[in-house]
Design a protein around this motif. Structure first.
Motif, PDB file in Angstrom:
ATOM      1  N   PRO A 200       1.049  -1.161   0.008  1.00 32.13           N
ATOM      2  CA  PRO A 200      -0.027  -0.184   0.141  1.00 32.13           C
ATOM      3  C   PRO A 200       0.671   1.258  -0.015  1.00 32.13           C
ATOM      4  CG  PRO A 200      -0.001  -1.029   2.176  1.00 32.13           C
ATOM      5  CD  PRO A 200       0.829  -1.963   1.316  1.00 32.13           C
ATOM      6  N   PRO A 201       0.284   2.293  -0.640  1.00 27.13           N
ATOM      7  CA  PRO A 201       1.259   3.652  -0.610  1.00 27.13           C
ATOM      8  C   PRO A 201       0.957   4.431   0.693  1.00 27.13           C
ATOM      9  CG  PRO A 201      -0.910   3.946  -1.998  1.00 27.13           C
ATOM     10  CD  PRO A 201      -0.729   2.282  -1.625  1.00 27.13           C
TER      11      PRO A 201
ATOM     12  N   ALA B 187       6.396   6.094  -1.221  1.00 27.72           N
ATOM     13  CA  ALA B 187       6.488   4.602  -1.306  1.00 27.72           C
ATOM     14  C   ALA B 187       6.420   3.761  -0.040  1.00 27.72           C
ATOM     15  CB  ALA B 187       7.500   4.347  -2.140  1.00 27.72           C
ATOM     16  N   ALA B 188       5.972   2.741   0.059  1.00 32.75           N
ATOM     17  CA  ALA B 188       6.205   1.912   1.049  1.00 32.75           C
ATOM     18  C   ALA B 188       7.506   1.424   1.502  1.00 32.75           C
ATOM     19  CB  ALA B 188       5.327   0.611   1.185  1.00 32.75           C
ATOM     20  N   SER B 189       7.787   0.839   2.787  1.00 36.50           N
ATOM     21  CA  SER B 189       9.204   0.514   3.094  1.00 36.50           C
ATOM     22  C   SER B 189       9.424  -1.184   2.875  1.00 36.50           C
ATOM     23  CB  SER B 189       9.366   1.030   4.314  1.00 36.50           C
ATOM     24  OG  SER B 189      10.594   0.485   4.942  1.00 36.50           O
ATOM     25  N   VAL B 190      10.478  -1.487   2.498  1.00 38.57           N
ATOM     26  CA  VAL B 190      10.837  -2.887   2.387  1.00 38.57           C
ATOM     27  C   VAL B 190      11.435  -3.468   3.684  1.00 38.57           C
ATOM     28  CG1 VAL B 190      10.937  -2.938  -0.115  1.00 38.57           C
ATOM     29  CG2 VAL B 190      12.898  -2.511   1.427  1.00 38.57           C
ATOM     30  N   PHE B 191      11.882  -2.537   4.547  1.00 39.04           N
ATOM     31  CA  PHE B 191      12.497  -3.024   6.040  1.00 39.04           C
ATOM     32  C   PHE B 191      11.824  -2.153   7.062  1.00 39.04           C
ATOM     33  CE2 PHE B 191      16.178  -2.912   3.147  1.00 39.04           C
ATOM     34  CZ  PHE B 191      16.559  -4.282   3.093  1.00 39.04           C
ATOM     35  N   PHE B 192      11.934  -2.926   8.277  1.00 39.16           N
ATOM     36  CA  PHE B 192      11.177  -2.213   9.349  1.00 39.16           C
ATOM     37  C   PHE B 192      11.858  -1.072   9.849  1.00 39.16           C
ATOM     38  CE2 PHE B 192       9.750  -6.858   9.538  1.00 39.16           C
ATOM     39  CZ  PHE B 192       8.407  -6.667   9.641  1.00 39.16           C
ATOM     40  N   GLY B 193      13.146  -0.848   9.578  1.00 38.49           N
ATOM     41  CA  GLY B 193      13.913   0.216   9.915  1.00 38.49           C
ATOM     42  C   GLY B 193      15.000   0.494   9.184  1.00 38.49           C
ATOM     43  N   HIS B 194      15.834   1.546   9.336  1.00 42.15           N
ATOM     44  CA  HIS B 194      17.105   1.818   8.564  1.00 42.15           C
ATOM     45  C   HIS B 194      18.253   1.370   9.236  1.00 42.15           C
ATOM     46  CE1 HIS B 194      14.403   4.075   5.690  1.00 42.15           C
ATOM     47  NE2 HIS B 194      13.771   4.586   6.763  1.00 42.15           N
ATOM     48  N   SER B 195      18.225   0.893  10.596  1.00 39.86           N
ATOM     49  CA  SER B 195      19.290   0.707  11.319  1.00 39.86           C
ATOM     50  C   SER B 195      19.931  -0.970  10.555  1.00 39.86           C
ATOM     51  CB  SER B 195      19.322   0.289  12.613  1.00 39.86           C
ATOM     52  OG  SER B 195      18.305  -0.806  13.066  1.00 39.86           O
ATOM     53  N   SER B 196      21.373  -0.824  10.747  1.00 41.42           N
ATOM     54  CA  SER B 196      21.806  -1.950  10.099  1.00 41.42           C
ATOM     55  C   SER B 196      21.383  -3.402  10.715  1.00 41.42           C
ATOM     56  CB  SER B 196      23.434  -2.117  10.241  1.00 41.42           C
ATOM     57  OG  SER B 196      23.794  -1.880  11.809  1.00 41.42           O
TER      58      SER B 196
ATOM     59  N   ASP C 210       1.218   3.423   9.446  1.00 41.96           N
ATOM     60  CA  ASP C 210       1.027   2.184   9.671  1.00 41.96           C
ATOM     61  C   ASP C 210       1.488   1.290   8.694  1.00 41.96           C
ATOM     62  OD1 ASP C 210       0.548   2.464  12.383  1.00 41.96           O
ATOM     63  OD2 ASP C 210      -1.557   2.194  12.313  1.00 41.96           O
ATOM     64  N   HIS C 211       1.405   1.724   7.315  1.00 41.35           N
ATOM     65  CA  HIS C 211       1.700   1.099   6.146  1.00 41.35           C
ATOM     66  C   HIS C 211       3.119   0.710   5.966  1.00 41.35           C
ATOM     67  CE1 HIS C 211      -2.056   2.585   3.821  1.00 41.35           C
ATOM     68  NE2 HIS C 211      -2.377   1.731   4.979  1.00 41.35           N
ATOM     69  N   PHE C 212       3.811   1.457   6.753  1.00 40.20           N
ATOM     70  CA  PHE C 212       5.511   1.144   6.661  1.00 40.20           C
ATOM     71  C   PHE C 212       5.823  -0.322   7.326  1.00 40.20           C
ATOM     72  CE2 PHE C 212       5.625   5.730   6.526  1.00 40.20           C
ATOM     73  CZ  PHE C 212       6.436   6.061   5.125  1.00 40.20           C
ATOM     74  N   PHE C 213       4.963  -0.455   8.556  1.00 42.70           N
ATOM     75  CA  PHE C 213       5.037  -1.752   9.102  1.00 42.70           C
ATOM     76  C   PHE C 213       4.386  -2.992   8.365  1.00 42.70           C
ATOM     77  CE2 PHE C 213       3.188  -4.992  11.758  1.00 42.70           C
ATOM     78  CZ  PHE C 213       4.592  -5.577  12.562  1.00 42.70           C
ATOM     79  N   THR C 214       3.265  -2.630   7.736  1.00 41.88           N
ATOM     80  CA  THR C 214       2.358  -3.634   7.064  1.00 41.88           C
ATOM     81  C   THR C 214       3.160  -4.080   5.896  1.00 41.88           C
ATOM     82  OG1 THR C 214       0.418  -2.460   7.925  1.00 41.88           O
ATOM     83  CG2 THR C 214       0.235  -3.834   6.052  1.00 41.88           C
ATOM     84  N   SER C 215       3.786  -2.996   5.110  1.00 38.67           N
ATOM     85  CA  SER C 215       4.602  -3.434   3.978  1.00 38.67           C
ATOM     86  C   SER C 215       5.786  -4.220   4.020  1.00 38.67           C
ATOM     87  CB  SER C 215       4.954  -2.075   3.062  1.00 38.67           C
ATOM     88  OG  SER C 215       5.756  -1.351   3.861  1.00 38.67           O
ATOM     89  N   ALA C 216       6.354  -3.798   5.293  1.00 36.96           N
ATOM     90  CA  ALA C 216       7.580  -4.597   5.433  1.00 36.96           C
ATOM     91  C   ALA C 216       7.226  -5.805   6.096  1.00 36.96           C
ATOM     92  CB  ALA C 216       8.329  -3.896   6.607  1.00 36.96           C
ATOM     93  N   PHE C 217       6.227  -6.350   6.842  1.00 41.67           N
ATOM     94  CA  PHE C 217       5.706  -7.512   7.332  1.00 41.67           C
ATOM     95  C   PHE C 217       5.203  -8.354   6.190  1.00 41.67           C
ATOM     96  CE2 PHE C 217       2.491 -10.513   9.114  1.00 41.67           C
ATOM     97  CZ  PHE C 217       3.266 -10.782  10.152  1.00 41.67           C
TER      98      PHE C 217
END
Length: 221
Positions: A44-45, A152-161, A68-75
């Motif tokens: 989702p956007p 755009a949605a995120s592929v990771f749950f965060g940006h930390s290594s 919340d779509h950032f978490f949904t898309s990564a999950f």
């Protein structure tokens, strides 16, 4: 005394074990890239807004629960890759001639590369589809202080290594676990692979209550 387990009747493989490992890694990488395409279509956007304050500062906020779509898309991406990992583990086990640590390592590495390919392809396509967020370039003016944006949605749950590494390794760990569980449930030491090896099982001890009568008892009869 001992007895042998069921004979391993698997035939000699037509290709080498190294080539089989390469096929597994390459196939999983391609499958991961295809999952990235699927994710970019399903993810989702994220809708937001860029506003100009009275002091002339630009602020960015998300509409409602769009964050919340950032978490949904990564999950969603991790879920697709875990399904691929489980299916791949079962499929690789069916290649009975090459069962063993070499293909298990190829399965694990292939799932990690599949995750990286899915994340890379998905991120590129998602940004191509929705564009990149440019707060500084948003056309807000004192007359039009609000500008709606789509991110755009995120592929990771965060940006930390650590978060990125966890996402890359989780599907690989699931594939290794499934393969290991199947392996430990196999009664043969060679896992039913090639080359076959005889597995000798100890003969159960003779029970006293089922033994025949002793010598003197037979003579008395």
């Amino acid at each position: 005394m001992s007895s042998s387990a069921s004979t391993n009747d698997v035939g000699a493989p037509r290709i080498s074990r190294g080539r089989a490992a390469f096929i597994v890694v390459a196939g999983l990488t391609v499958a991961g890239a295809l999952l990235g395409v699927l994710w970019a279509w399903l993810a989702p956007p994220v809708h937001g807004v860029v506003a100009l304050t009275r002091s002339g500062d630009r602020v960015h906020a998300y509409l409602g629960g769009e964050a919340d779509h950032f978490f949904t898309s990564a999950f969603m991406l991790v879920g697709l890759l875990v399904v691929l990992a489980v299916v791949a583990a079962v499929a690789v086990w069916q290649w009975s001639a090459h069962r063993g640590p070499v293909l298990a390592a190829a399965l694990t590495a292939g799932c990690a590369l599949a995750t990286a390919a899915a994340a890379g392809v998905g991120a590129v396509l998602a940004h191509w589809r929705f564009g990149s967020l440019d707060i500084a370039g948003a056309p807000v003016t004192p007359e039009h202080r609000v500008y709606y944006v789509v991110e755009a949605a995120s592929v990771f749950f965060g940006h930390s290594s650590l978060q990125i590494a966890g996402t890359l390794l989780f599907p690989a760990a699931m594939a290794a676990m499934v393969y290991a569980l199947i392996a430990v449930s196999t009664v043969r030491d060679d896992l039913g692979g090639w080359p076959p090896q005889e597995t000798w099982l100890p003969t159960p001890p003779l029970r006293a209550d089922v033994a025949g009568p002793s010598g003197p008892e037979r003579l008395s009869q």
